[in-house]
Design a protein around this motif. Structure first.
Motif, PDB file in Angstrom:
ATOM      1  N   CYS A  44       6.440  68.462  69.639  1.00  0.00           N
ATOM      2  CA  CYS A  44       7.680  68.350  70.401  1.00  0.00           C
ATOM      3  C   CYS A  44       7.413  67.670  71.730  1.00  0.00           C
ATOM      4  O   CYS A  44       8.205  66.864  72.207  1.00  0.00           O
ATOM      5  CB  CYS A  44       8.277  69.735  70.637  1.00  0.00           C
ATOM      6  SG  CYS A  44       9.067  70.416  69.179  1.00  0.00           S
ATOM      7  N   VAL A  45       6.296  68.008  72.348  1.00  0.00           N
ATOM      8  CA  VAL A  45       5.946  67.395  73.629  1.00  0.00           C
ATOM      9  C   VAL A  45       5.785  65.895  73.456  1.00  0.00           C
ATOM     10  O   VAL A  45       6.280  65.099  74.267  1.00  0.00           O
ATOM     11  CB  VAL A  45       4.648  68.019  74.177  1.00  0.00           C
ATOM     12  CG1 VAL A  45       4.172  67.254  75.403  1.00  0.00           C
ATOM     13  CG2 VAL A  45       4.867  69.480  74.516  1.00  0.00           C
ATOM     14  N   LYS A  64       7.094  64.178  71.169  1.00  0.00           N
ATOM     15  CA  LYS A  64       8.302  63.653  70.520  1.00  0.00           C
ATOM     16  C   LYS A  64       7.977  62.937  69.205  1.00  0.00           C
ATOM     17  O   LYS A  64       8.289  61.772  68.998  1.00  0.00           O
ATOM     18  CB  LYS A  64       9.042  62.707  71.460  1.00  0.00           C
ATOM     19  CG  LYS A  64       9.490  63.393  72.742  1.00  0.00           C
ATOM     20  CD  LYS A  64      10.447  62.524  73.511  1.00  0.00           C
ATOM     21  CE  LYS A  64      11.034  63.254  74.693  1.00  0.00           C
ATOM     22  NZ  LYS A  64      10.018  63.846  75.595  1.00  0.00           N
ATOM     23  N   VAL A  65       7.328  63.677  68.340  1.00  0.00           N
ATOM     24  CA  VAL A  65       6.921  63.112  67.060  1.00  0.00           C
ATOM     25  C   VAL A  65       8.042  63.317  66.042  1.00  0.00           C
ATOM     26  O   VAL A  65       8.567  64.423  65.907  1.00  0.00           O
ATOM     27  CB  VAL A  65       5.630  63.801  66.562  1.00  0.00           C
ATOM     28  CG1 VAL A  65       5.272  63.299  65.181  1.00  0.00           C
ATOM     29  CG2 VAL A  65       4.487  63.548  67.524  1.00  0.00           C
ATOM     30  N   ASP A  66       8.427  62.254  65.367  1.00  0.00           N
ATOM     31  CA  ASP A  66       9.483  62.356  64.370  1.00  0.00           C
ATOM     32  C   ASP A  66       8.953  62.266  62.953  1.00  0.00           C
ATOM     33  O   ASP A  66       9.677  62.472  61.989  1.00  0.00           O
ATOM     34  CB  ASP A  66      10.526  61.254  64.583  1.00  0.00           C
ATOM     35  CG  ASP A  66      11.339  61.510  65.839  1.00  0.00           C
ATOM     36  OD1 ASP A  66      11.569  62.685  66.143  1.00  0.00           O
ATOM     37  OD2 ASP A  66      11.730  60.537  66.496  1.00  0.00           O
ATOM     38  N   TYR A  67       7.681  61.915  62.830  1.00  0.00           N
ATOM     39  CA  TYR A  67       7.109  61.815  61.500  1.00  0.00           C
ATOM     40  C   TYR A  67       5.610  62.054  61.615  1.00  0.00           C
ATOM     41  O   TYR A  67       4.946  61.401  62.419  1.00  0.00           O
ATOM     42  CB  TYR A  67       7.394  60.426  60.905  1.00  0.00           C
ATOM     43  CG  TYR A  67       6.677  60.133  59.615  1.00  0.00           C
ATOM     44  CD1 TYR A  67       6.957  60.875  58.467  1.00  0.00           C
ATOM     45  CD2 TYR A  67       5.716  59.131  59.541  1.00  0.00           C
ATOM     46  CE1 TYR A  67       6.302  60.613  57.293  1.00  0.00           C
ATOM     47  CE2 TYR A  67       5.054  58.855  58.352  1.00  0.00           C
ATOM     48  CZ  TYR A  67       5.360  59.605  57.234  1.00  0.00           C
ATOM     49  OH  TYR A  67       4.703  59.337  56.056  1.00  0.00           O
ATOM     50  N   ASP A 104       2.164  61.615  60.064  1.00  0.00           N
ATOM     51  CA  ASP A 104       1.572  60.747  59.051  1.00  0.00           C
ATOM     52  C   ASP A 104       0.383  61.446  58.391  1.00  0.00           C
ATOM     53  O   ASP A 104      -0.511  61.928  59.082  1.00  0.00           O
ATOM     54  CB  ASP A 104       1.124  59.442  59.716  1.00  0.00           C
ATOM     55  CG  ASP A 104       0.796  58.384  58.692  1.00  0.00           C
ATOM     56  OD1 ASP A 104       0.890  58.682  57.488  1.00  0.00           O
ATOM     57  OD2 ASP A 104       0.460  57.263  59.099  1.00  0.00           O
ATOM     58  N   TYR A 105       0.399  61.460  57.080  1.00  0.00           N
ATOM     59  CA  TYR A 105      -0.701  62.114  56.371  1.00  0.00           C
ATOM     60  C   TYR A 105      -1.986  61.301  56.459  1.00  0.00           C
ATOM     61  O   TYR A 105      -3.070  61.809  56.178  1.00  0.00           O
ATOM     62  CB  TYR A 105      -0.319  62.358  54.912  1.00  0.00           C
ATOM     63  CG  TYR A 105      -0.122  61.094  54.097  1.00  0.00           C
ATOM     64  CD1 TYR A 105      -1.163  60.583  53.348  1.00  0.00           C
ATOM     65  CD2 TYR A 105       1.084  60.415  54.082  1.00  0.00           C
ATOM     66  CE1 TYR A 105      -1.004  59.429  52.607  1.00  0.00           C
ATOM     67  CE2 TYR A 105       1.255  59.269  53.362  1.00  0.00           C
ATOM     68  CZ  TYR A 105       0.210  58.782  52.623  1.00  0.00           C
ATOM     69  OH  TYR A 105       0.364  57.631  51.906  1.00  0.00           O
ATOM     70  N   LYS A 106      -1.874  60.041  56.846  1.00  0.00           N
ATOM     71  CA  LYS A 106      -3.064  59.196  56.902  1.00  0.00           C
ATOM     72  C   LYS A 106      -3.871  59.418  58.174  1.00  0.00           C
ATOM     73  O   LYS A 106      -5.008  58.996  58.265  1.00  0.00           O
ATOM     74  CB  LYS A 106      -2.651  57.723  56.819  1.00  0.00           C
ATOM     75  CG  LYS A 106      -1.951  57.393  55.519  1.00  0.00           C
ATOM     76  CD  LYS A 106      -1.704  55.915  55.367  1.00  0.00           C
ATOM     77  CE  LYS A 106      -0.660  55.373  56.317  1.00  0.00           C
ATOM     78  NZ  LYS A 106       0.696  55.917  56.085  1.00  0.00           N
ATOM     79  N   ALA A 140      -5.959  61.404  59.660  1.00  0.00           N
ATOM     80  CA  ALA A 140      -6.799  62.558  59.353  1.00  0.00           C
ATOM     81  C   ALA A 140      -7.333  63.224  60.617  1.00  0.00           C
ATOM     82  O   ALA A 140      -7.491  64.451  60.660  1.00  0.00           O
ATOM     83  CB  ALA A 140      -7.952  62.137  58.454  1.00  0.00           C
ATOM     84  N   ARG A 142       9.758  73.517  62.620  1.00  0.00           N
ATOM     85  CA  ARG A 142      10.054  72.260  61.969  1.00  0.00           C
ATOM     86  C   ARG A 142       8.803  71.388  61.858  1.00  0.00           C
ATOM     87  O   ARG A 142       8.523  70.823  60.800  1.00  0.00           O
ATOM     88  CB  ARG A 142      11.106  71.547  62.793  1.00  0.00           C
ATOM     89  CG  ARG A 142      11.644  70.306  62.190  1.00  0.00           C
ATOM     90  CD  ARG A 142      12.215  69.465  63.284  1.00  0.00           C
ATOM     91  NE  ARG A 142      13.568  69.047  63.012  1.00  0.00           N
ATOM     92  CZ  ARG A 142      14.311  68.403  63.922  1.00  0.00           C
ATOM     93  NH1 ARG A 142      13.844  68.206  65.125  1.00  0.00           N
ATOM     94  NH2 ARG A 142      15.504  68.000  63.620  1.00  0.00           N
ATOM     95  N   TRP A 151       6.517  69.928  58.591  1.00  0.00           N
ATOM     96  CA  TRP A 151       6.103  68.547  58.330  1.00  0.00           C
ATOM     97  C   TRP A 151       4.588  68.459  58.249  1.00  0.00           C
ATOM     98  O   TRP A 151       4.030  67.728  57.422  1.00  0.00           O
ATOM     99  CB  TRP A 151       6.593  67.631  59.438  1.00  0.00           C
ATOM    100  CG  TRP A 151       8.083  67.570  59.577  1.00  0.00           C
ATOM    101  CD1 TRP A 151       8.995  68.128  58.717  1.00  0.00           C
ATOM    102  CD2 TRP A 151       8.826  66.933  60.601  1.00  0.00           C
ATOM    103  NE1 TRP A 151      10.261  67.865  59.166  1.00  0.00           N
ATOM    104  CE2 TRP A 151      10.189  67.140  60.317  1.00  0.00           C
ATOM    105  CE3 TRP A 151       8.475  66.209  61.728  1.00  0.00           C
ATOM    106  CZ2 TRP A 151      11.194  66.639  61.129  1.00  0.00           C
ATOM    107  CZ3 TRP A 151       9.474  65.707  62.534  1.00  0.00           C
ATOM    108  CH2 TRP A 151      10.831  65.921  62.234  1.00  0.00           C
ATOM    109  N   ARG A 158      -0.782  66.283  51.501  1.00  0.00           N
ATOM    110  CA  ARG A 158      -0.988  64.928  51.000  1.00  0.00           C
ATOM    111  C   ARG A 158      -2.388  64.439  51.320  1.00  0.00           C
ATOM    112  O   ARG A 158      -3.044  63.812  50.490  1.00  0.00           O
ATOM    113  CB  ARG A 158       0.038  63.984  51.639  1.00  0.00           C
ATOM    114  CG  ARG A 158       1.401  64.125  51.038  1.00  0.00           C
ATOM    115  CD  ARG A 158       2.379  63.260  51.785  1.00  0.00           C
ATOM    116  NE  ARG A 158       3.714  63.412  51.231  1.00  0.00           N
ATOM    117  CZ  ARG A 158       4.794  62.951  51.826  1.00  0.00           C
ATOM    118  NH1 ARG A 158       4.696  62.324  52.989  1.00  0.00           N
ATOM    119  NH2 ARG A 158       5.961  63.110  51.275  1.00  0.00           N
TER     120      ARG A 158
END
Lengths: 104, 131
Positions: free
Chosen positions: A44-45, A47-50, A52-54, A56, A80, A84, A91
């Motif tokens: 949240c700090v 501001k991550v919206d996605y 990424d599983y890559k 690592a 939330r 994610w 993955r």
């Protein structure tokens, strides 16, 4: 001794909720002696919206050496983002970027 | 025809595979994508990386990453079939991510709009961090 119908009902209620627990009452009296630092969700700090599983390296910080996901009560991640994160970690495990829970 | 979908495909080859063999696998995949009216957006060779766990007898593998647009699920089926039968490939994974990207876009846009409306403070954050 015969059991009266009132007593078990009453004791059952008090031991359930706010009643004092049998052992750990005494040292716990002064409630707010220290204020625990409030953990904030890192995502949240930033501001991550996605998530990424890559990535690592990032995901690595949210799993233990054993490979288990660190619970959010410890990392402070919000619900939330933990959700994610969970997907991303799963993955990443699938494609051998992260270990499954194994190897200590 | 179905709407366009966005996939990410990663496959891992044995670390001792000659680069020409990897290219061969890649070109077959690209051919499949073309046949199925998709298009390959990006190809990245990550090179040899350590695996988090052993696959077969390997402790490392050559990672190849593809980003693919496609319209038919048949395409993914065929891609995965090819990967399964191709000898140097240890493991592969396809992920459909268009919906997550859509969500990401939506959230980012909303944040920007909110920021534009109230530029005095970073919006959407609880006012707990005061001192």
């Amino acid at each position: 001794m015969s059991t009266t119908p009132v007593t078990p009902q009453h004791s059952g209620r008090s031991s359930h909720g706010s009643g004092p627990r049998p052992g750990g009452d005494r040292p716990r009296k002064p409630r707010r002696q220290y204020v625990r630092k409030r953990k904030v969700c890192r995502f949240c700090v930033d501001k991550v919206d996605y998530i990424d599983y890559k990535n690592a390296e990032l995901l690595q910080t949210f799993i233990l050496d054993r490979g288990k996901v660190i619970p959010r009560r410890i990392t402070g991640t919000c619900a939330r983002h933990q959700r994610w994160l969970k997907v991303a970690i799963k993955r990443a495990r699938n494609i051998a970027l992260l270990p499954f829970a194994a190897g200590a | 025809m179905a709407e366009e979908r966005f996939y990410e495909l990663i496959f891992i080859c044995r670390p001792d595979t000659p680069e020409t063999d990897i290219d061969k696998v890649l070109s077959t995949l690209q051919q499949v994508v073309e046949e199925q009216k998709g298009r390959v957006e990006k190809v990245e060779k990550w090179g040899v990386r350590k695996l988090a766990y052993r696959i077969g007898k390997s402790r490392e593998g050559f990672f190849v990453f593809l980003a693919i647009y496609g319209r038919q699920g048949e395409m993914i089926k065929e891609l995965e079939r090819r990967l399964k039968v191709s000898e140097p490939v240890l493991k592969y994974m396809t992920v459909r991510i268009d919906e997550e990207l859509k969500r990401q876009r939506k959230l980012s846009e909303r944040r920007e709009r909110r920021l534009a409306r109230r530029p005095r403070k970073t919006a959407g954050e609880p006012a707990a961090a005061s001192g």
